[in-house]
Design an enzyme around this catalytic site. Structure first.
Site: not given
Length: 403
Positions: A12, A100, A127, A129, A131, A182, A196, A200, A298
């Site tokens: 990231v 997160k 939360v 990615g 979006i 990946g 995870d 979120k 991603g």
């Protein structure tokens, strides 16, 4: 000029550096002033990086530099990241994060600290990615009393389930494929056990309902027990299996929150969300249902959300815009026992015994089922009621909610 420092040069962090540089003109226009990457903090050396002149190894360099306005935290985890975030906020620097775990565990305290020091703490990328969901929930849906949030919140588990459904891979084979591509870490526990997704739904619930919700308050079930038999039975009745996080407002304002795999009807838009994509449905008392869909993880999608927060923080340096929610409490969440829904059950037994315990049910069939295996969908009932009926029949191999 707004100066930015990035903490962590992983997937990231490197994506944020690239987006800030490649789209500098567009970003500057949106922020109404130039935004410059000044530092990147990492313990490692990156001699081949195009940003090699930006690297530092001591956080105090960033902390003590009065020119640094915004710190982007992409370290991950809740220990070092928390320390650096607190120090940055106390130094009068806004912080943007995709972390997160940190927001879910310590969001309330960090938001309070940011407000006390007149800076912003923003976490759109924590939360979904790429979006947009945090900002719409806080702004666009502000006129609504939120009644329910439900979503596919983890791309790794959605990819695994998609490959089980479309390619007939076992859970173990689909996980290995996700790791090769990946999409899953070498230690995939946080994804496949639902942790995870839990973090979120906690963040979304805290923002939507106004009180901090801790992960420890949320019953969480992953996908490790889902088999190809369950996939086949779900398909036979027009459903697909999805891992969902749900937060449902109860009378009196308390919340019922959980993470678990569900059978989702094929007519529900959630059923068509495949591979690493995420989808989040929010129900407001004025707007009704709205759905947010896109790549949930991603490098570039997440970096896009992070940089959007950087722009927001830059624009509000002098007129602060705070995210806010209240302190958490043990009684903010009620048991999932209050919810009623249909259930999918797979077990060894007889049709007569099931009818005797449950009355009318919908029996399911699949090719290659072993002798004595039985699967069915129940009428709507609570989990305690379901367990009471199952106690008459013996142990079930699989029990899933039906959305």
């Amino acid at each position: 000029m707004v100066n930015v420092a990035i903490l962590g040069y992983g997937v990231v962090g490197s994506g944020v550096a690239e987006v800030l540089t490649e789209n500098a003109n567009q970003i500057g226009r949106k922020a109404e002033e130039d935004i410059r990457l000044k530092y990147i903090l990492d313990v490692r050396e990156f001699p081949d990086s195009p940003f090699q002149d930006k690297f530092v190894h001591d956080f105090s360099v960033i902390e003590s530099d009065p020119e640094v306005d915004i710190v982007v935290e992409t370290i991950g985890g809740a220990r070092v990241a928390k320390e650096f975030t607190e120090r940055a906020l106390k130094a009068g620097k806004s912080v943007v994060t995709s972390n997160k775990e940190l927001v879910a565990e310590h969001g309330y305290d960090l938001l309070q600290l940011a407000e006390a020091h007149g800076v912003s703490y923003l976490f759109e990328a924590s939360v979904g990615g790429g979006i947009p969901i945090i900002r719409p929930l806080n702004q666009c849906l502000a006129a609504n009393e939120i009644e329910e949030i439900c979503g596919i919140l983890n791309g790794t588990t959605n990819y695994i389930l998609t490959r089980m459904i479309r390619a007939g891979l076992s859970f173990e084979a689909a996980l290995k494929e996700a790791q090769r591509n990946g999409y899953a870490e070498q230690d995939p526990t946080a994804d496949i056990e639902g942790h995870d997704a839990c973090r979120k739904i906690c963040i979304l619930s805290s923002l939507a309902f106004g009180r901090h919700i801790y992960p420890r308050q949320v019953p969480t079930q992953g996908i490790t027990k889902i088999t190809l038999a369950d996939v086949a039975y779900a398909e036979s009745c027009g459903h697909k299996i999805k891992l969902l996080g749900r937060s449902v407002r109860q009378s009196g304002g308390k919340l019922c929150i959980y993470v678990a795999p569900h059978l989702v009807n094929g007519e529900n838009p959630m059923a068509g969300v495949e591979d690493v994509f995420n989808a989040i449905t929010v129900r407001g008392n004025a707007v009704g249902d709205v759905m947010f869909y896109g790549r949930g993880a991603g490098k570039r999608p997440t970096a896009s959300a992070v940089v959007a927060d950087v722009v927001d923080a830059a624009k509000h340096r002098n007129t602060k815009k705070y995210l806010h929610w209240g302190a958490g409490a043990e009684d903010a969440v009620v048991s999932t026992d209050v919810l009623e829904n249909s259930w999918y059950v797979r077990m060894t037994g007889s049709v007569e015994a099931v009818k005797g315990a449950f009355g009318e049910v919908s029996f399911l069939a699949r090719s290659g089922a072993p002798e004595g295996e039985i699967a069915f969908l129940t009428a709507s009932m609570s989990e305690p009621a379901l367990n009471g009926k199952l106690a008459e029949l013996g142990e079930a191999q699989s029990v899933l909610r039906v959305l």
